[in-house]
Design an enzyme around this catalytic site. Structure first.
Site, PDB file in Angstrom:
ATOM      1  N   SER A  20       0.836  -1.211   0.000  1.00 62.96           N
ATOM      2  CA  SER A  20       0.000   0.000   0.000  1.00 62.96           C
ATOM      3  C   SER A  20       0.863   1.251   0.000  1.00 62.96           C
ATOM      4  CB  SER A  20      -0.886   0.026   1.248  1.00 62.96           C
ATOM      5  OG  SER A  20      -1.823  -1.017   1.211  1.00 62.96           O
ATOM      6  N   ARG A 120     -13.565  -7.272 -10.889  1.00 62.05           N
ATOM      7  CA  ARG A 120     -13.738  -6.655  -9.565  1.00 62.05           C
ATOM      8  C   ARG A 120     -14.551  -5.362  -9.656  1.00 62.05           C
ATOM      9  NH1 ARG A 120      -8.123  -6.779  -6.520  1.00 62.05           N
ATOM     10  NH2 ARG A 120      -9.475  -6.085  -4.840  1.00 62.05           N
ATOM     11  N   ASP A 313      -6.638  -8.472   4.556  1.00 63.12           N
ATOM     12  CA  ASP A 313      -5.805  -9.264   3.641  1.00 63.12           C
ATOM     13  C   ASP A 313      -5.198 -10.497   4.322  1.00 63.12           C
ATOM     14  OD1 ASP A 313      -6.357  -7.500   1.592  1.00 63.12           O
ATOM     15  OD2 ASP A 313      -4.514  -6.346   1.859  1.00 63.12           O
TER      16      ASP A 313
HETATM   17  C1  S3P Z   1      -5.475  -1.545  -0.051  1.00 65.50           C
HETATM   18  C2  S3P Z   1      -6.655  -1.581   0.600  1.00 65.50           C
HETATM   19  C3  S3P Z   1      -7.368  -2.815   0.949  1.00 65.50           C
HETATM   20  C4  S3P Z   1      -6.532  -4.064   0.702  1.00 65.50           C
HETATM   21  C5  S3P Z   1      -5.694  -3.989  -0.510  1.00 65.50           C
HETATM   22  C6  S3P Z   1      -4.798  -2.767  -0.496  1.00 65.50           C
HETATM   23  C7  S3P Z   1      -4.860  -0.232  -0.285  1.00 65.50           C
HETATM   24  O1  S3P Z   1      -8.536  -2.862   0.201  1.00 65.50           O
HETATM   25  O2  S3P Z   1      -7.360  -5.209   0.643  1.00 65.50           O
HETATM   26  O3  S3P Z   1      -4.875  -5.142  -0.616  1.00 65.50           O
HETATM   27  O4  S3P Z   1      -3.652  -0.172  -0.596  1.00 65.50           O
HETATM   28  O5  S3P Z   1      -5.550   0.786  -0.152  1.00 65.50           O
HETATM   29  P1  S3P Z   1      -9.822  -1.991   0.612  1.00 65.50           P
HETATM   30  O6  S3P Z   1      -9.992  -0.958  -0.410  1.00 65.50           O
HETATM   31  O7  S3P Z   1     -10.901  -3.000   0.668  1.00 65.50           O
HETATM   32  O8  S3P Z   1      -9.543  -1.353   1.964  1.00 65.50           O
END
Ligand code: S3P
Length: 426
Positions: A20, A120, A313
């Site tokens: 992230s 998605r 995750d």
């Molecule tokens: C992420 C947010 C999460 C996570 C993803 C990375 C991000 O998803 O599952 O692997 O970097 O902002 P969400 O948008 O559901 O919070």
């Protein structure tokens, strides 16, 4: 990949950079004035997709080594219309955050990705971005990629997100940088806050007002240096592996322990795991620590509510831990798992059952009864989902014979070298 059982995991190691934070370092570095120096960058396929997309938008990204970048910022208004389709590969973060940025640009761009990303849900970002004034079109009225965006002329909104999602929150806040006035996002539970922390590190005033996280349109970003911590979501595979193998004693150095990401540590401790944080420090507005795990017996746990976004995750690997815990583990409120890189409720259950685990699928989670001995000989499908591949490798360590995992390359999305590392820690 053939995974041999392991009696225990021992040693001191590190994990690749946070996915992230790596994405955001390139995105915010690109929009900043000046040069952003990034260290600890994750050279996984997802983050490299972000780099490639920003290069197509006219940003020079120098790769000094696998984990070190210089991003030459073009300023808030400096991106250029890409001459070809932008390909995000498998990366939902790239697609959704980039949509937010593109919504603010006075030009046209098209975004696509792999077969998983094209399944998605993107309506969750195209809906608020359209409310702000962006023109977004795509399959099923803009709910599925490929998506085409013509941005610019945005107005600020107050957005109540129906789901706790850092990607939705970040997309709207990033678009808010280009809107006239103050944009705010509120979510049902708090999701990871890396965007807010990093925007502040770039000098942007991110406030909280009546439960809304806000940014002011036109805020300038000032380049800074970003030291990306180790990814706790990658560390989680090693943490669970050590926790379920008695006699293990493993230390993982320099892991990001932002409280919006540490749900896995809280839940494993509640299950009885011995986990200590050492050498706690802070860098670039993100807390970091060394994590020591000692293996032992685990008991079942119930997880739901506000904890879920804090370990979203990690649920596939938490399910692996639950197979070795005494009692019935219940995971609820995790419907979001259905729209990750694979439907992780279905894929986690299907693959764990191949080891003989007792797993029941719920509409919004899983029921797992333990402890069950895991049987060797399973032939695992990954569904091209990196976290399913790694979670099942961890299950394989606890099995009574070798496990074969098909399409192992999926791990390169977030943890290149994971297989070798597991080998070295035996
Ligand atoms: C992420 C947010 C999460 C996570 C993803 C990375 C991000 O998803 O599952 O692997 O970097 O902002 P969400 O948008 O559901 O919070």
């Amino acid at each position: 990949m053939r995974i041999e059982p392991a009696a225990s995991l021992r040693g001191v190691t590190a994990v690749p950079g946070d996915k992230s934070i790596s994405h955001r370092s390139v995105m915010l570095g690109a929009l900043a004035n000046g040069v952003t120096h990034v260290t600890g960058f994750l050279p996984g396929a997802d983050c490299l997709s972000t780099v490639a997309c920003f290069r197509q938008l006219g940003v020079s990204v120098e790769q000094l080594s696998a984990t070190e970048l210089k991003v030459h910022g073009v300023g808030l208004r400096g991106l250029q219309e890409p001459s070809d389709v932008l390909d995000v590969g498998n990366s939902g973060t790239t697609m959704r955050l980039l949509l937010g940025i593109l919504a603010g640009q006075p030009f046209h761009a098209t975004l696509t990705g792999d077969v998983s990303i094209r399944r998605r849900p993107m309506g969750r970002v195209s809906v608020p971005l359209r409310q702000m004034g962006a023109h977004i079109d795509g399959r099923e009225e803009g709910r599925l990629a490929p998506l085409s965006v013509r941005g610019g002329g945005l107005r600020a909104i107050r957005f109540d997100s129906p789901v706790a999602s850092a990607q939705i929150k970040s997309a709207v806040l990033l678009a808010g940088l280009f809107a006239d006035g103050e944009t705010g996002v509120r979510e049902p539970e708090a999701s990871r806050d890396h965007s807010e922390r990093m925007l502040r590190a770039f000098g942007v005033d991110v406030a909280e007002k009546d439960g809304y996280i806000t940014v002011q349109g036109g805020s300038q970003l000032i380049a800074t240096d970003i030291e990306v911590p180790g990814d706790i979501s990658s560390a989680a595979f090693l943490i669970v592996a050590a926790a379920i193998r008695p006699g293990s004693d493993l230390t993982i150095r320099g892991v990001g322990v932002n409280p919006s990401r540490t749900g896995i540590l809280d839940v494993l401790r509640e299950m009885g795991a011995r986990i200590d944080l050492q050498n706690e420090r802070e860098s670039g507005g993100e807390p970091i620590a060394d994590i020591r795990i000692q293996g032992g017996e685990l008991r079942a746990v119930t997880v739901g509510g506000a904890t879920i976004p804090r370990l979203i995750d990690e649920i596939p690997v938490l399910a692996v831990a639950a197979t070795q815990a005494v009692g019935v583990t219940v995971i609820r409120d995790a419907k979001e798992l259905k729209v990750k890189e694979s439907d992780r409720i279905a894929t986690t259950a299907a693959e764990l059952r191949k080891f003989g685990a007792s797993v029941e699928e719920l509409e919004d989670g899983l029921h797992i009864t333990g402890p069950t001995p895991l049987s060797g000989g399973a032939e695992i499908a990954t569904y091209h989902d990196h976290r399913i591949a790694m979670a099942m490798a961890v299950a394989g360590l606890a099995a009574d014979g070798p496990t074969v995992i098909r399409d192992w390359e999926a791990v390169d999305v977030s943890f290149p070298g994971f297989g070798q590392l597991l080998q070295n820690l035996r």
